[in-house]
Design a protein around this motif. Sequence first.
Motif, mmCIF file in Angstrom:
data_model
loop_
_atom_site.group_PDB
_atom_site.id
_atom_site.type_symbol
_atom_site.label_atom_id
_atom_site.label_comp_id
_atom_site.label_asym_id
_atom_site.label_seq_id
_atom_site.Cartn_x
_atom_site.Cartn_y
_atom_site.Cartn_z
ATOM 1 N N SER A 128 0.849 -1.181 0.000
ATOM 2 C CA SER A 128 0.000 0.000 0.000
ATOM 3 C C SER A 128 0.893 1.241 0.000
ATOM 4 N N GLU A 129 0.420 2.272 -0.637
ATOM 5 C CA GLU A 129 1.237 3.468 -0.738
ATOM 6 C C GLU A 129 1.284 4.166 0.619
ATOM 7 N N PRO A 130 2.497 4.529 1.054
ATOM 8 C CA PRO A 130 2.609 5.204 2.349
ATOM 9 C C PRO A 130 1.833 6.523 2.326
ATOM 10 N N GLY A 131 1.280 6.893 3.455
ATOM 11 C CA GLY A 131 0.582 8.175 3.525
ATOM 12 C C GLY A 131 -0.923 8.031 3.482
ATOM 13 N N PHE A 132 -1.398 6.823 3.256
ATOM 14 C CA PHE A 132 -2.848 6.630 3.263
ATOM 15 C C PHE A 132 -3.152 5.549 4.301
ATOM 16 N N GLU A 133 -3.244 5.954 5.534
ATOM 17 C CA GLU A 133 -3.303 4.961 6.610
ATOM 18 C C GLU A 133 -4.523 4.058 6.495
ATOM 19 N N GLU A 134 -5.687 4.680 6.231
ATOM 20 C CA GLU A 134 -6.904 3.880 6.199
ATOM 21 C C GLU A 134 -6.857 2.880 5.049
ATOM 22 N N GLU A 135 -6.391 3.379 3.898
ATOM 23 C CA GLU A 135 -6.323 2.499 2.737
ATOM 24 C C GLU A 135 -5.326 1.375 3.000
ATOM 25 N N ALA A 136 -4.237 1.705 3.693
ATOM 26 C CA ALA A 136 -3.250 0.682 4.036
ATOM 27 C C ALA A 136 -3.888 -0.391 4.901
ATOM 28 N N GLN A 137 -4.767 0.059 5.779
ATOM 29 C CA GLN A 137 -5.440 -0.890 6.668
ATOM 30 C C GLN A 137 -6.356 -1.809 5.857
ATOM 31 N N ALA A 138 -7.081 -1.213 4.916
ATOM 32 C CA ALA A 138 -7.946 -2.008 4.060
ATOM 33 C C ALA A 138 -7.121 -2.995 3.241
ATOM 34 N N PHE A 139 -5.992 -2.514 2.731
ATOM 35 C CA PHE A 139 -5.107 -3.364 1.943
ATOM 36 C C PHE A 139 -4.648 -4.549 2.784
ATOM 37 N N ALA A 140 -4.235 -4.249 4.018
ATOM 38 C CA ALA A 140 -3.786 -5.312 4.914
ATOM 39 C C ALA A 140 -4.906 -6.316 5.136
ATOM 40 N N THR A 146 0.360 -2.035 10.169
ATOM 41 C CA THR A 146 -0.470 -2.651 11.204
ATOM 42 C C THR A 146 -1.419 -3.622 10.538
ATOM 43 N N ARG A 147 -1.677 -4.699 11.220
ATOM 44 C CA ARG A 147 -2.567 -5.708 10.663
ATOM 45 C C ARG A 147 -4.012 -5.254 10.824
ATOM 46 N N ALA A 148 -4.853 -5.765 9.939
ATOM 47 C CA ALA A 148 -6.265 -5.430 10.024
ATOM 48 C C ALA A 148 -6.919 -6.269 11.117
ATOM 49 N N ALA A 149 -7.970 -5.731 11.647
ATOM 50 C CA ALA A 149 -8.676 -6.439 12.714
ATOM 51 C C ALA A 149 -9.432 -7.632 12.143
ATOM 52 N N ASN A 150 -9.765 -8.577 13.010
ATOM 53 C CA ASN A 150 -10.387 -9.817 12.566
ATOM 54 C C ASN A 150 -11.710 -9.614 11.836
ATOM 55 N N ASP A 151 -12.518 -8.696 12.337
ATOM 56 C CA ASP A 151 -13.820 -8.517 11.678
ATOM 57 C C ASP A 151 -13.651 -7.933 10.280
ATOM 58 N N ILE A 159 -13.585 1.121 8.247
ATOM 59 C CA ILE A 159 -12.192 1.548 8.125
ATOM 60 C C ILE A 159 -12.043 3.049 7.886
ATOM 61 N N PHE A 160 -12.901 3.584 7.036
ATOM 62 C CA PHE A 160 -12.657 4.956 6.601
ATOM 63 C C PHE A 160 -13.508 5.965 7.369
ATOM 64 N N PRO A 161 -12.969 7.153 7.586
ATOM 65 C CA PRO A 161 -13.766 8.207 8.201
ATOM 66 C C PRO A 161 -14.891 8.626 7.254
ATOM 67 N N PRO A 162 -15.978 9.151 7.784
ATOM 68 C CA PRO A 162 -17.100 9.531 6.908
ATOM 69 C C PRO A 162 -16.650 10.545 5.855
ATOM 70 N N GLY A 163 -17.166 10.402 4.676
ATOM 71 C CA GLY A 163 -16.862 11.359 3.617
ATOM 72 C C GLY A 163 -15.513 11.139 2.970
ATOM 73 N N TYR A 164 -14.844 10.101 3.337
ATOM 74 C CA TYR A 164 -13.515 9.846 2.777
ATOM 75 C C TYR A 164 -13.652 9.431 1.321
#
Lengths: 761, 642
Positions: free
Chosen positions: A378-390, B477-482, B554-559
């Motif tokens: 995942s591209e650094p700088g996009f924490e949420e997207e990185a989390q989704a990628f993970a 960081t790893r993603a959560a189980n859900d 995962i994402f904040p609203p409006g992201y």
Amino acid sequence: MASNKEALALVVDVGAGMCEAAPGYDSPLQMASDILQMIVQRKMFQESKDELALILYGADESNNDLADEDNYRNINVVFPLSIANWHLFEEIQKIKPGNNPADLVDAVVVAADHLRRETEGKHGFAAKRVMLFTNAATTFSDHSLKTILDSLQRQDIIVDAIGPTWGQADEEDETDENNPSDSSAQTNGHENGDDHSDSNRPTTNGHSQSSQRKPLTQQQQTGIRVIGEIVNTTEGTLFTFREALTILSVHQAKVVKPTATKYILQLADLKLHICTYIQVKDNKPAIFRLKKVYARDPTTEIKVDRGRYTKDEQDQEIEKEELTDGFRYGTTFVPINKETLDEMKYQSEKCFSIIAFSDASMMRRSLYLGDTVYEVISEPGFEEEAQAFAGLVQAMYDTNTVAIVRKCFSERSAPELGFIRPHIAHDHICMYYVKLPFAEDLREFEFENLDGTKRNQPSDEQLKCIDSLITSMDLTHADRNGDEALRPEYVFNPYVQRMFQSIARRAVTPDEPLSLSNTIMEMNDTLLRSVASKCKRTLDTIHEKFTLRDTDRRQKITTGDALFGNIDSSTKKPRLDENENIEEPITDSSITNMDSASFEAQAAAKKKAALRNVGTLTPVEDFKLLMEQGSPSFIEICKQMCNLILELVNNSHGDALFEKAFQCLQCLRDTCIQKLEPKIFNDLELLLKKQASTVDGRKDFWKKIVDEKFSLITSEECVESNVIPVEAMKFLEEETPAETLANAATTNEQDGEEEDLFDLI
Amino acid sequence: MSLLDQNWGAGGSAEDEAQDENQQGRPITTNRDGTLILIECAPQMFETLANQMKQDSTFDEDDEDAQLTTGFQLVMRACQRFYQSKIISNDKDLSGIILYGTENSLNAFDFKHIYILHELAQPSAERIIQLETLSNKDTFRAKYDELFGSTQATGYSLNEALWTCSNLFSNSPQRLTIKRIFIFTCNDQPHASNLTLERQAKQRAKDLHDVGIQLEVFPILTESITKFDFKKFFQDVLMLSDEDLEIRNNQEPTGRLNELLKLVYSKEHKKRAYCTVPFSLGKSSDGTPLEFSVSVYNMVRPCPKPTKIKLDMKTNLETKIVTKHYLPETAEILMPSDIQYGLDVANRRILFDSDEIKAIKKFGDSGFELLGFKSLSCLLPHHYVKPGHFIYPDEKYVEGSSCLFNALLKKCLEKKMFILCQFTARRNTPPRLVALTAQAEEVNKKIKNDRLASNGFHVHYLPYADDIRTLPKNDTTRAANDEVDLFKNVIRGLKFKYRPDKFENPALQTLWRNIEATALNKGEPDEFIDLTIPSVENQNRKISGYVDELKQMIFPPGYVMGTTKKSAAAKRKAETTSSPSSAKKTKPDEDVDVEAAAKSNLLSKLTVPMLKDYCRDKKLKASGTKKQDFIDVIQSHLGIAQ
């Protein structure tokens, strides 16, 4: 960021102590010089931006910025800090032992000072380093050591030291070390080195090497202690000569900086920023790109002109403006101008879209295509997207699935199909991307089941011996530490190594021939020999239990191979047999030489046989020799032979030359059968027969052919022939040639053969 | 002397050799196949095709089959498709078409009722257009009558037809590696009333077989001919064993174009080995090398793009390139012996002869050399450098190869091991490490004759240490189980069974269809459906529930995901550091950032695009494109001394 270069001062002890060596061993100075040369070569080959200085201490001259009448004597800055070049290399080769006292601490001070002066105000130096080459045999004073250490630390200068020994190895060890042919030395040295290393001494993580068997002098022990302190304080490393040589003996190409390509990974409505890095790709060092230069004046680079000409006898040059693009549709040419071409091309957007998921087991390795394995993160700088990628990677990992992906690098490039496979390590989470084939890229060959034929079913006994072969040659834990042996990660490309060696050798000694070694076998000699010794008995059993019979049919595999000079190895066997019948010793010797892989022999043999044409004097011998040489091409040689035969027949007064022509014909026939090229001979015979009917004098030669029952090459003799034996006999018996097989088109066919040849060249 | 002589070829060029290495998968251009299509023109060929096909066609949306009502049309269209596929896959191959049973005759021997429609040659647009006319329902009859005469003759001899084929082959201007004759007929006993002719034809077929010409028969069934019995005549012609005969007679002959074509292509398979090389296990104690022989095949290779050529505008004829090496100063043309190869290391030129370059590349003779065996688990996912091969034993050179090969195969399968070898493909290519993985035969359980995979070893090229790059580690960081569970649902929803023949190459197909349309004077190219573009709509239908849930989790609203502007990230970063109230940064704010940075002497910490943006806003002209240039101009703009 280009600011990762290093300033490196090579400080070499040339004092008297460095020259002492037991008879038959290299002096420490000589070994230091070897290592220095390797360092400099490596810097040059890698086109490194690092800057180097060469400072000798114990030298006759005192050429340095700090020197005055009393201080810093005999320290010579031979090569001031700059990028490595051949001048530096030659300076190293010129190093001569001095006979002067020199102070090692002083030398470090001069080096540090030199580094400071030369790097001041310059950008991009990430590190400063002093590399000290000494055996600590000369006296020095350490009265101001504390101040000096502080100053080194302040300036962030690292000091490494390289010497014959750092005193931790015992006597027994040394005897081993001094016998370089004993391959177990490394292991011993390694273990001992570790066991005995003192806690306050920096570890040398390895073995030590000494060229002298003498115990360390008092002076050396003090020296080693001080050097150890300097190295420790500056966070440097101690190396022995042997360690340094081992590290440096593997050539490495210029390190490619990993560059990311960014994509948006699309999965339904999810769009994630990702980047790809090249993880695995065949490494072709840029330095190997050779340019063509003029042999008589190598400074002149040769220009290449690729002109367009009409494809007919006229060979007229065509100007660029008169050319148009087109495509070949079968034999039809479809002219297409640039604009239409762009319209015709497939339009795509940059993308990295998941089409669907599939079981990882469907992704057979044999389907992989392309030349690169990419890492996808995942591209650094996009924490949420990185989390989704993970999350995606983990889910794929858990379910053992892969994703099929459409990937397109840019609007102008063709989209490709590939797949991503999850990879999770304790500190890393990524996917690997590899290209997959399209339907068009598959070739669906089918092969018979091997068990279908009784003869191909191995017996239990045979299976047992293969079983023990696998067990004895199992490399999974064959490394000396019980790890996997010959891991791709540790096997270096022998070609790259050899090329670097050749460049180095040619650069240093331009007039000497290259010596070529560095096969995978040689590079991993010890391991392979131990494996080979283990499986020796099994191989004998296999030899006994399995019947393998060489059919001696191994000639050339395809015409292509012959044409391109890539004659299959196995051709050698029948060829050598054939050559035993040749009387001329010259031919024989040159052939043996040709077989040796060594270049020198090859070159010599080539010069001897600087033969390009089949001459009229000894045509059969010439022909055979040319065949051996493999150049010119097979067809070219045959063509020459055919022409020569026709010439002999045509120029013969009476039957004077017929015998010779006949010999040539015989030789050609044999070769054509052997090379599976019956057409060449058969065409010639057709032509000879045709000539016989038109020109009176040739009749006698034809008669000779008939008398000798010298028929066309039949399908019985050679699989490639489509002449059946009956036809061949008929061909000889018939008086008038016109109505047989191939009519009168023979001459044209010969032309056809020539054209074919030109097409290929 | 022809100019061509100066084009002395790739022999010594290091660049070309390097290329050669890449292209080693390419078939060598001299390998050409020759296919002659022999078509019977009996009256039955012009009857409506057998009824089973008609029934089908009512369900079929494909109107192409519906158009082809007679056997003759069907065969003509099949020939046309055959030509078209040849152009794309192997345009060097030669094909020809011969009709027998025609009223008119055209051949070299004045045989009656044998008409050579196409001599053995590469396919061309003209030929394809002609075949199209001969298969089109509106035109075929008239064209047929015009060319071959209106009545069908019965007094032909299959012997003569085959002799004509054989003659075309022997007169072929090019050397052919494979020669085959495809017979399309609806007559399972052509010479039922004439034993002499039948005997002659069988004898001829045997002769052809002896010289390596392959024969194949494709029966065409029609209204009046509903059965084709190979036993009556063609068993002897094709030299079928009784088993084969059984299979053939049970095969349902088809009246459908695609099925017929599939049959044709399956008979056309050429297992052309990339090379046949020795496989060395080592040496036995008495020094005898232990070698067997294997053929190496390429199972997957990129299909080449249409070859772009340069045409002479005046004549529309092909041109050729003549490469000349010359000295820049004198323009003197050089011979190969005048050329050396050089490279510059630290300003010194290092020279090699072309022979030396070759010698450096030559490590040994071609073949496999056994290094050892390893557990399959040692083969890691990223161990790949280039497309692999498939090997199968070869008995031609070393008898007994199959047995030893088979034993290795069985044991490797059983022990889950692969063979590690050093492989030299050609004499002048440096060796590579390869992993040979065992492949057992896999057969489709439903359809008996459908072999999914043949037995043999796959050859996988392994990378060298030089080829594997060290990349920075990212410890995300790893993603959560859900979250992972939701993704598992997504995966389940979009799972399918991957088949490699599922996707056609969009770029290649589009270009070919366009070229074809131009060559055949069609208005519009055939439509192409690109299956590689996923339909987001369809995907959403299946998984949008999970995706929405994921988004919320995962994402904040409006992201907004995947916004390509890099500044989005920078913006968000800036947000978190500065006041959270300003949801959207405005331009002046950014400017302030730059100015603030300039004042605190931190300009060099900003990115070039940021500096560039600032300069553009303020209409500042930097003296160059380097970062320092921007910094300089900003500093002087704000009056800050350096």
